[in-house]
Design a protein around this motif. Structure first.
Motif: not given
Length: 794
Positions: A702-712
């Motif tokens: 859900d956090l990654l879907k917000t677009g302000d964090v890089i997927s790791k």
């Protein structure tokens, strides 16, 4: 997500028939479908289907019909993209058109005739696309040969005799060597036509005395004399004005199309591949791997059922082959040991078996491990490379690519070993030696004949880095197992291994060491039961259950020492710490663990103590003078365990202490190294009120879907994991009972791999909540701690 035809729903999760794997849940299914393997197989299947639709099967033509003849005939139906022929028998071909309608047009014509013969043209056979499973077939063949071997070695009277029978069963026979020699001669004749004065030099398993049936034929194409020939021919052209050399060979040579002095390795290898395809009878499956660490051309020979490699820049490998030949000649016990240990490693899925789990040991690395072990026997069985260098005469001096590769050319130049141990004892000693070996903190050096500390490789010396010899100054790739090549000292031949393979190797050595102490290994069974090597070679599932300390699961989490993940500043500190690097690294790990619990998982400290933990504080002004300052308060900071009073303040020197003299500094350094080498354990008591481990993956997505964090990956980013925990804490209700647990941390190393071991002790867990928490910590805590360590000082 709508399921495609390759995905079947099961009672528990899903099954992908394309990749032949089971997937536990929908989120994992989404990742799998988007993954590289699934997408690659989709593209490959579509490509195969297009080839079937665009192609026709053709037979009935004359054996001397060429690809060009067929292409010219079928061009009347449309553009032909490729013609694939059975070039040895010349009885059939596949004609591939650019478009499927072209193939349909060729099939629609009732009669086809070429060179007076009627052609048979049929649709191309449709085959079901399946994932190849070569590993299982190889495993089956290996098992059949091993069953036959077991019958033979059971008849032997001793383990020594059994090991000799292993050599006799697997070594290359004289007729196999002759066949390989004939192929080398054929290749030499063919390539000399195109590259005058070139040499085909075999190396590797075929000639190093450790070859087995069906091992690859490794070849080195030496073009140095050809370059001289080409330069001389060009000089002759300039002088005479004619396009030929004195012996008239360059005019028809491939050298008229390429300049070897300026051509890239890829360009030369492409020419080699063309020559193999068109000019060497029986050769097929030619493939150029120009992006490999050592670029090669791979090929197979149909009649000989032989696979081969040709390389043009591998003089060091040829020299390594001569080195192994020398070692084999120095002591006759080496070959039986190597053959036996290679077979053991293959059976335990540690080496050589393509169906084994993860990156495996190659045969060269295994052989070097055996030689290093023999160098460390008391008395030694084999000398070190440096000792061999001193035994060589002046004419035997050899420098290749700036590496000193000097050693005697003949075994009689080396004095015989005073070691008289038999093969049975040497084999059991091998397992004992490596079951206690500290791989993570050691570097195996055959040149020195002893272990080198990992700290010697953590920091490249500034002077060496500015040297005019960049090859020698570059450090080897450090990993879970570090085995230096005897001559190319910046090459770790076991650099491909992961931690799991290293752990498996050490575990299997421990199991083998225990078995070698039993009578089943040492004495032949009077009742006809399997004994000796037979039980040693048994597959993991056949050798019985693993020995376990207890029936209850011990709540431990290990964080291994991994030099490769550490940033340069921390590597430099560890290098300066010398023998005390474990204590300094332990303090950094404790600091990272403390951060994981308090800052990331939002646990509350109930009690924190540290018993006599000492950490090195390297002040910038003292580094140039190579002096260390012991600061207990700073040590507490580095380990993340802040004292309740005067935290972070330096204790002022008393008048009696005064400034340190050189003697005082040396004494301090000695005391500091002693404290760092054997640091005291660290203890925490933590409490947790929320289930911060439950549902973390969904919250991360859900956090990654917000677009302000890089997927790791999970545990790969401190900020993301902290935000995940905070989100759970804000939404989840408190636990009914406060979760309280103790953590004891200690560093181990020496007789076992260097690592920090965390012991967990829940105060009360009647509802079994801590079991779930600990299961989460087993994978999360080491990953998170390594992530934090990776950014220390960077």
């Amino acid at each position: 997500m709508e399921l495609d035809k390759d995905i079947q729903t099961m009672q528990r999760g899903f099954h992908c028939s394309l990749c032949v794997v089971n997937i536990p849940n929908k989120p994992s299914l989404e990742d799998h479908v988007k993954g590289k393997k699934h997408q690659h197989l989709l593209r490959l299947r579509a490509q195969r289907k297009a080839q079937e639709e665009n192609g026709v099967f053709v037979s009935g033509f004359k054996p001397d019909t060429s690809q060009t003849d067929l292409k010219e005939y079928f061009t009347q139906f449309g553009p032909v993209s490729d013609v694939i022929m059975d070039k040895d028998k010349g009885v059939y071909a596949i004609v591939e058109f650019s478009e499927p309608q072209n193939a349909q047009a060729a099939l629609a014509q009732l009669q086809h005739q070429l060179n007076g013969l009627k052609l048979r043209v049929k649709p191309r056979e449709r085959k079901e696309f399946k994932l190849a499973s070569k590993g299982k077939r190889d495993s089956k063949n290996t098992q059949i040969s091993l069953d036959k071997l077991n019958l033979e070695i059971c008849k032997a009277t001793s383990v020594n005799e059994q090991m000799q029978k292993v050599v006799e069963s697997f070594e290359l026979k004289d007729n196999e060597k002759k066949v390989r020699d004939l192929l080398v001669q054929l290749l030499q004749e063919v390539f000399t036509e195109f590259f005058p004065d070139c040499q085909i030099v075999p190396f590797g398993s075929s000639v190093n005395t450790f070859g087995i049936h069906s091992c690859d034929l490794d070849l080195f194409l030496d073009l140095e004399n050809t370059k001289v020939f080409q330069a001389r021919a060009k000089s002759s052209e300039v002088e005479t004005g004619e396009n030929q050399s004195e012996d008239c060979r360059s005019e028809d040579s491939i050298l008229s199309d390429i300049d070897l002095s300026t051509a890239s390795t890829a360009e030369v290898l492409e020419l080699v591949a063309v020559i193999l395809r068109k000019c060497v009878p029986g050769v097929h499956k030619v493939q150029t791997l120009s992006t490999a660490r050592l670029p090669v051309v791979k090929f197979s020979h149909r009649e000989l059922n032989l696979h081969g490699d040709i390389t043009i820049n591998n003089r060091l490998a040829v020299r390594n082959t001569r080195f192994l030949q020398l070692c084999s000649g120095i002591d006759s016990r080496l070959r039986p040991l190597v053959y036996t240990i290679r077979l053991w490693a293959k059976q335990k899925q540690l080496a050589g078996n393509l169906s084994g789990p993860g990156p495996l040991l190659n045969n060269y690395a295994l052989t070097l491990l055996v030689i290093f072990y023999l160098q460390n026997r008391d008395p030694p069985v084999l000398p070190s490379v440096n000792q061999l260098k001193n035994m060589a005469c002046e004419e035997e001096e050899c420098i290749i690519e700036e590496w000193d590769c000097t050693f005697p050319s003949q075994p009689y130049s080396v004095p015989p070993s005073k070691n008289t141990e038999d093969l049975c004892n040497l084999l059991s000693g091998f397992f004992t030696f490596y079951s206690k070996f500290d791989f993570s903190a050691s570097v195996v050096s055959l040149r020195d004949g002893h272990v080198l500390p990992i700290t010697d490789f953590l920091q490249i010396d500034d002077e060496a880095a500015s040297d005019s010899k960049p090859r020698r100054s570059s450090a080897p790739k450090l990993g879970p197992m570090n085995v230096l090549d005897p001559f190319e000292l910046n090459h770790n031949v076991a650099g491909n291994l992961n931690e799991r393979t290293q752990k498996n190797f050490k575990r299997e050595c421990c199991e083998a060491e225990k078995y070698c102490r039993s009578l089943q290994y040492q004495r032949k069974s009077t009742k006809g039961k399997s004994w000796g090597l037979v039980r040693l070679f048994a597959l993991p599932c056949e050798s019985g259950p693993r020995s376990q300390v207890g029936t209850e699961k011990v709540m431990e989490v290990s964080i291994p020492f991994k030099a490769a993940i550490l940033p340069e500043p921390l590597r430099a500190q560890l290098a300066l710490a010398g023998n005390g690097f474990r204590g300094l690294w332990f303090a950094k790990v404790c600091s990272a663990v403390h951060m994981v619990f308090q800052d990331i998982l939002k646990c509350s400290p109930l009690e924190e103590t540290q018993a006599a933990a000492v950490c090195q504080n390297l002040d910038k002004t003292d580094r140039d003078e190579n002096e260390m300052e012991v600061n207990n308060n700073r040590s507490v900071e580095d380990s993340g365990l802040q004292a309740k009073s005067e935290t972070g303040k330096k204790r002022p020197l008393t008048v009696e202490e005064g400034p340190s003299t050189s003697t005082d500094v040396q004494a301090k350094r000695q005391r500091l190294e002693a404290d760092l080498e054997h640091p005291e354990p660290v203890h925490w008591t933590w409490t947790q009120r929320k289930c911060v481990w439950a549902g973390r993956r969904k919250v991360r997505r859900d956090l990654l879907k917000t677009g302000d964090v890089i997927s790791k990956p999970e545990g790969g980013c401190v900020d993301i994991e902290s935000r995940v925990t905070q989100s759970i804490v804000e939404k989840e209700e408190k636990l009914q009972d406060l979760l309280e647990f103790k953590v004891d941390a200690e560093v181990v190393g020496g007789d076992e791999s260097t690592k920090v071991v965390l012991h967990f002790h829940p105060s009360q867990d009647t509802a079994g909540v801590f079991q779930d928490f600990f299961h989460f910590l087993e994978s999360f805590l080491p990953k998170m701690a390594e992530t934090i360590l990776g950014r220390v000082g960077s």
